[in-house]
Design a protein around this motif. Structure first.
Motif, mmCIF file in Angstrom:
data_model
loop_
_atom_site.group_PDB
_atom_site.id
_atom_site.type_symbol
_atom_site.label_atom_id
_atom_site.label_comp_id
_atom_site.label_asym_id
_atom_site.label_seq_id
_atom_site.Cartn_x
_atom_site.Cartn_y
_atom_site.Cartn_z
ATOM 1 N N THR A 1 0.856 -1.177 0.000
ATOM 2 C CA THR A 1 0.000 0.000 0.000
ATOM 3 C C THR A 1 0.892 1.226 0.000
ATOM 4 N N LYS B 1 -4.233 9.951 -0.371
ATOM 5 C CA LYS B 1 -4.388 8.988 -1.466
ATOM 6 C C LYS B 1 -3.743 7.668 -1.094
ATOM 7 N N ARG B 2 -4.400 6.613 -1.470
ATOM 8 C CA ARG B 2 -3.827 5.297 -1.238
ATOM 9 C C ARG B 2 -3.804 4.552 -2.556
ATOM 10 N N ASN B 3 -2.640 4.031 -2.865
ATOM 11 C CA ASN B 3 -2.539 3.200 -4.054
ATOM 12 C C ASN B 3 -2.058 1.836 -3.637
#
Lengths: 284, 339
Positions: free
Chosen positions: A22, A28-30
């Motif tokens: 993660t 923002k999380r990708n």
């Protein structure tokens, strides 16, 4: 390539391995899929080459197999039993599965002697041996990786050895617990071209004489072809192509394999790259 | 092979580039394997100062009169019989200085060692384990870090000394050392945590984990030996902090009034109005000794820094070369051209 069933004598089976990271930046999380759905089976006496570019997830696979990292999904099965994550069980697992790191300049502790590096795993995995026996074994191991005479190297520190010699120490350390499976993570990529072959030949010879199962991680298709029984090409966390070395090299199916092959130096195309670069320089 | 045919590099007149010179010098010095690091001028000066003061503190008390013997004449200036004169109460200043040095060194070493131990505990464990352990230990470290040091020490010292049932221990220098130790570790812990965090990612730590080493053994056998120069620097920093802290506390009257330290000497001088009565021999020697000890320890600390980070060694050489070039009118002008 047919899969061997885990009911055989001994196998290290990697099943649908997944590892996600993660990435957080602000709110923002990708999710980065470093490894997605990788499966293969390692058997004693066989070498499988895992080929791929930087960042394709090869090293993550190596770190998961050697239990330095946990998988997000899938399983690592040693003789059919899931690989443990802690305690005595993990110790037993590690006495079977060992790893050789990429950079021999970083993987040996500069503070400790060569003997310490080989003695410690012996002491941990063979607690019943006396100090004298352990020292004898350590010397034997050093001689096995062609650091002869062992007494000349045992009391030195890593910085007094060349890259190739250090990588031999790292191999001796991996053999010390009596491992059946060795994960070699780009074992020669940090070495001078002139000594790569020596280290690879050593690995191949040990693999034959000890019946080791080797996972040879590399980005060099040529050595993969020479030293392995099967090649798997990894691209962006997935295995995109696998098979007999010759068939993968001579008859590449996936786009990425072809790119990889073209990137390798080839005497037939001598000067071609230079000509291309020059031509580009003129047009721009 | 091909190198044989290349022409020799043209000999350049003028100064050799600084970095090359210094690198060659360092390479020459480090070629032989030494058990101990190179002795620099700083290190030597620092060691001499500290060793002389330490020997004074250890040996001199055996040869001086009782520092609490008040049968001498009061406020004698330095001279016969009393090398450094006497105080208002007739104490011999030299005797007080000898015992005071011993007391201050004792506080410094005990407090420094305690602070280092706590710093290792909080810093290295937090850095190595990461995750929740790191969060908790870092939180505690940060709290200790932002609380203003001296007021906290004063509060704790005043509180502990007024606690019933401690007896003579409440006024001992050992207690003050403990108070200084448990308030002075936070800065070192931050440094050690950062370094441990970076060492944890090294391949050799991962390799020792793969070999099957237990976490505590990895920390103490694989990581800690590589931190030794840093630990030495932190220990010395801790000792300086403790000695100065003790002097400050004692001056404020919160020190170990049961024992003699350089700080309590200053406090006595202040309450005895040494300045007003022109008794310079009473307050200058302890003050100068504290300053000298601080200087010596700091010099050792700087020298250790240079050993840990060899680039620092190049700086004085670079400055010297620059000055020399300036003098000879060969300096590099603003636009980068060689004048």
């Amino acid at each position: 390539m047919s899969h061997a069933k885990p009911n055989g004598p001994s196998t290290l089976e990697i099943k649908n391995l997944k590892r996600d990271y993660t990435l957080r930046s602000g709110f923002k999380r990708n999710v980065l899929h470093a490894v997605s759905d990788v499966s293969f089976t390692l058997e004693p006496g066989r070498t499988i080459a895992l080929v791929g570019e930087s960042g394709s997830g090869k090293s993550t696979v190596a770190r998961i197999i050697s239990r330095l990292e946990n998988a997000t999904g899938g399983q690592v099965l040693l003789d059919g039993a899931p690989a443990p994550t802690r305690g005595r069980a993990l110790e037993r697992y590690r006495s079977k599965v060992q790893m050789v790191f990429q950079d021999p300049f970083a993987s040996l502790n500069p503070f400790h002697t060569i003997l310490h590096h080989v003695e410690r795993p012996l002491r941990i995995h063979h607690p019943h041996l006396s100090s004298k026996q352990i020292k004898e074994r350590a010397y034997e191991l050093l001689e096995r990786v062609q650091l002869t005479p062992a007494s000349r190297y045992a009391d030195r520190r890593p910085h007094e050895l060349s890259g190739g010699q250090r990588q031999r120490v790292a191999i001796a350390r991996a053999l010390a617990p009596g491992a059946t499976y060795i994960v070699a993570d780009e074992p020669v990529s940090m070495l001078d071209v002139s000594i790569r072959l020596g280290v690879l030949n050593l690995l191949a010879e040990l693999q034959r004489s000890e019946g080791l199962g080797v996972l040879y991680i590399t980005h060099d298709l040529a050595t993969a072809r020479h030293f392995s029984d099967e090649i798997m090409v990894m691209y962006r966390g997935k295995i995109v192509e696998r098979g007999e070395p010759d068939s993968v090299i001579l008859n590449p199916q996936h786009e990425y394999t072809r790119t990889l092959l073209e990137a390798a130096a080839d005497p037939d195309r001598l000067g071609q790259l230079r000509a291309e670069v020059r031509a580009e320089g003129i047009t721009t | 092979m091909a190198d044989n045919t290349t022409p020799e590099v043209p000999v350049r007149t003028g100064p050799t580039p600084t970095s090359t010179l210094a690198t060659i010098r360092i390479a020459k010095n480090d070629r032989k394997r030494r058990p101990l690091p190179r002795i620099s001028g700083k290190l030597l000066t620092g060691i001499i100062i500290v060793v002389v003061i330490a020997l004074f503190g250890i040996l001199a008390p055996f040869f001086v009169q009782d520092p609490r013997f008040s049968g001498n004449d009061a406020l004698l200036p330095p001279g016969d019989g009393h090398i450094l004169g006497t105080t208002k109460l007739g104490y011999d200043v030299f005797a007080q200085l000898a015992w005071g040095t011993r007391g201050s060194l004792f506080v410094g070493v005990v407090a420094g060692a305690l602070a280092l131990l706590l710093a290792i505990l909080f810093g290295v464990l937090a850095g190595y384990f990461g995750g929740v352990v790191d969060e908790i230990l870092t939180l505690l470290t940060n709290i200790m870090l932002v609380i203003p040091g001296l007021p906290l020490v004063m509060v704790i010292a005043a509180y502990v000394q007024n606690t019933e049932g401690l007896g003579p221990f409440a006024r001992s220098s050992f207690l003050v050392a403990i108070v200084l130790g448990i308030t002075g570790w936070a800065g070192s812990a931050v440094v050690l945590r950062a370094t441990a965090k970076s060492l944890r990612m090294r391949d050799y730590v991962a390799a020792s984990r793969v070999a099957g080493e237990r976490p505590l053994r990895v920390i103490f056998v694989e990581i800690l030996p590589n931190l030794v120069p840093l630990l030495a620097a932190q220990l010395i920093f801790g000792v300086i902090f403790a000695i100065l802290g003790e002097a400050g506390l004692s001056y404020l009257g919160l020190g170990p009034t049961g024992s003699i330290t350089l700080g309590t000497m200053l406090n006595d001088a202040q309450t005895g109005q040494a300045v007003g009565s022109q008794a310079w021999w009473w307050f200058i020697p302890p003050g100068a000794l504290i300053a000298l000890l601080g200087t010596g320890l700091s010099l050792i600390n700087f020298a250790i820094d240079e050993i840990v980070n060899p680039k620092l060694r190049l700086a004085p050489q670079a400055a010297r070369n620059q000055r020399k070039a300036n003098r000879e009118g060969r300096s590099v002008s603003e636009n980068g051209a060689i004048a």
